[in-house]
Design an enzyme around this catalytic site. Structure first.
Site, short mmCIF file in Angstrom:
data_model
loop_
_atom_site.label_atom_id
_atom_site.label_comp_id
_atom_site.label_asym_id
_atom_site.label_seq_id
_atom_site.Cartn_x
_atom_site.Cartn_y
_atom_site.Cartn_z
N CYS A 366 19.36 6.98 -29.02
CA CYS A 366 19.61 8.64 -29.29
C CYS A 366 19.85 9.20 -27.91
O CYS A 366 19.35 10.40 -27.77
CB CYS A 366 18.50 9.37 -30.14
N1 ALA Z 1 13.89 9.57 -29.52
C1 ALA Z 1 13.29 8.14 -30.13
C2 ALA Z 1 13.27 7.24 -29.29
O1 ALA Z 1 13.46 7.04 -28.12
C3 ALA Z 1 13.62 8.00 -31.65
O2 ALA Z 1 13.13 6.01 -29.88
#
Ligand code: ALA
Length: 420
Positions: A366
């Site tokens: 993400c």
């Molecule tokens: N931000 C979360 C991760 O880095 C979902 O896995």
């Protein structure tokens, strides 16, 4: 009690599922090695106990008059106070419960006064990159030490009101940003600053009072408190003036006939319409209490010993490159991403899971722009092409040296010298 050599007698708060059995495809059974704390951390035993204690009384919050409702309302408001204390909130800061950090930052984005420009660095995680309206994106600094001067130059040129937003610790590299220095620069230029503490809060103490940060967002599920609760904490004025994040019961002080005129509450209730997530808030508060009562400096030393072991093992594996934004020695929490030349991230993680019972995360985490850039830079350092996805190992309270060593053994199978 879990101990490692670096910190022999340290009390480490217990997480559930430390010894889960995993049946591998070849029939062997091994203990699960959870190295994916950065996505979702396991539940603390004390968090599960706090939720279980309340469950028999589970009832409406702010809505009922019986003993159960009174208890639940008290538990919810006590949770608010506990979470505020955990981040060193100022007396007039608001503590608004949300679903997670993404939700908290989206709430803050909706509460910005008209005309506000959000200033951030290229490479933020999507939750801190995408919710904002007008943004000024600064190029990623060559070092963390460069970031305050870069921010000062950008804010000096900006005439609009500004909110600076920065991650406390990267979800890709674990590298820590100089948050208090950035807050001082922001305030010198009349701007405010928000801290995305999703990856920081479980690892390092946070104090809004001491750092002078205006807003902090964090997630329960990354700090050992499942049940779907996050929080936004900070200055009340923008939040009280903003339209309610959700329109509905609980946020309303009065509604005229046919709902044509509505008077909204101020305070946290304004943005918490609907029946609140009581168990999530109680879980988050229980995690805060447990972490606040622990020897966090010693827990950090323990974590650093594990990270050092992991990173030095990775550095000895041919064809494996660690991702980083800053210098190799820069401060970081227990998160390490890497790529293996000639093997896609998904194949690395499938191999680790299927042959070794290890859980990691692969992909772009993400944070697509950041991971693409760091993969290119790591390829250049290694002078070999890497795949277009990475693998992330992340460490927490239940991690042991055996987990780290198992990961390194599993990776050694995939390095060029050992590949069939
Ligand atoms: N931000 C979360 C991760 O880095 C979902 O896995």
């Amino acid at each position: 009690m879990t101990t490692i050599a670096a910190v022999p007698d340290l009390f480490v708060p217990q997480v559930l599922g430390e010894h889960l059995p995993v049946r591998l495809p070849d029939g062997r059974e091994v203990g699960y090695a959870n190295l994916d704390y950065a996505a979702t951390a396991p539940c603390l035993a004390t968090v599960a106990a706090a939720v279980n204690d309340l469950l028999p009384w589970y009832a409406g919050v702010h809505r009922g008059v019986g003993e159960a409702s009174h208890r639940c309302t008290r538990a919810y408001e006590q949770a608010r106070a506990t979470v505020g204390d955990f981040v060193g909130a100022r007396p007039d800061d608001e503590v608004v419960f949300t679903r997670n950090t993404t939700d908290a930052l989206n709430l803050l984005a909706r509460a910005l006064p008209p005309g506000t420009v959000t200033v951030l660095w290229d490479g933020e995680h999507h939750a801190n990159l995408l919710p904002w309206g007008r943004t000024l994106r600064l190029p990623a600094p060559a070092s963390a030490e460069e970031a305050p001067a870069q921010l000062a130059a950008a804010l000096a040129r900006l005439s609009d009101p500004a909110l600076v937003t920065v991650t406390g610790a990267s979800n890709v590299t674990g590298e820590v940003w100089p948050v208090a220095e950035l807050a001082a620069v922001a305030h010198r230029h009349g701007a405010r600053i928000a801290l995305d503490a999703a990856q920081l809060a479980a690892h390092r103490p946070i104090s809004l009072r001491e750092s002078t940060v205006d807003y902090v967002a964090l997630s329960g599920h990354k700090m050992y408190a499942p049940f779907g609760c996050g929080v936004l904490i900070g200055r009340s004025d923008w939040l009280d003036e903003a339209p309610p994040y959700l329109a509905g019961g609980g946020a309303t002080a009065a509604v005229s006939e046919h709902g044509r005129r509505v008077r909204w509450h101020t305070g946290p209730a304004r943005h918490e319409a609907g029946t609140p997530n009581l168990l999530g808030a109680v879980a988050l508060a229980a995690a805060c209490t447990e972490l606040a009562g622990a020897d966090r400096a010693a827990l950090d030393r323990r974590e650093q010993a594990l990270v050092d072991r992991l990173r030095s093992g990775l550095s000895r594996l041919p064809g494996v490159a660690e991702l980083r934004q800053f210098t190799a020695g820069h401060d970081r929490v227990g998160i390490v991403s890497f790529a293996v030349t000639g093997v896609a991230g998904g194949d690395v993680s499938a191999h680790l899971a299927g042959r070794y019972g290890i859980g990691v995360r692969d992909g772009l985490f993400c944070a697509h722009p950041l991971v693409h850039r760091l993969l290119d830079e790591a390829s250049a350092r290694l002078e070999r092409p890497l795949g277009d996805t990475a693998v992330r190992a992340s460490i927490g309270l239940g991690t042991t040296t055996e987990h780290v060593d198992r990961l390194l053994t599993g990776l050694a199978d995939l390095t060029p010298a050992r590949r069939p």
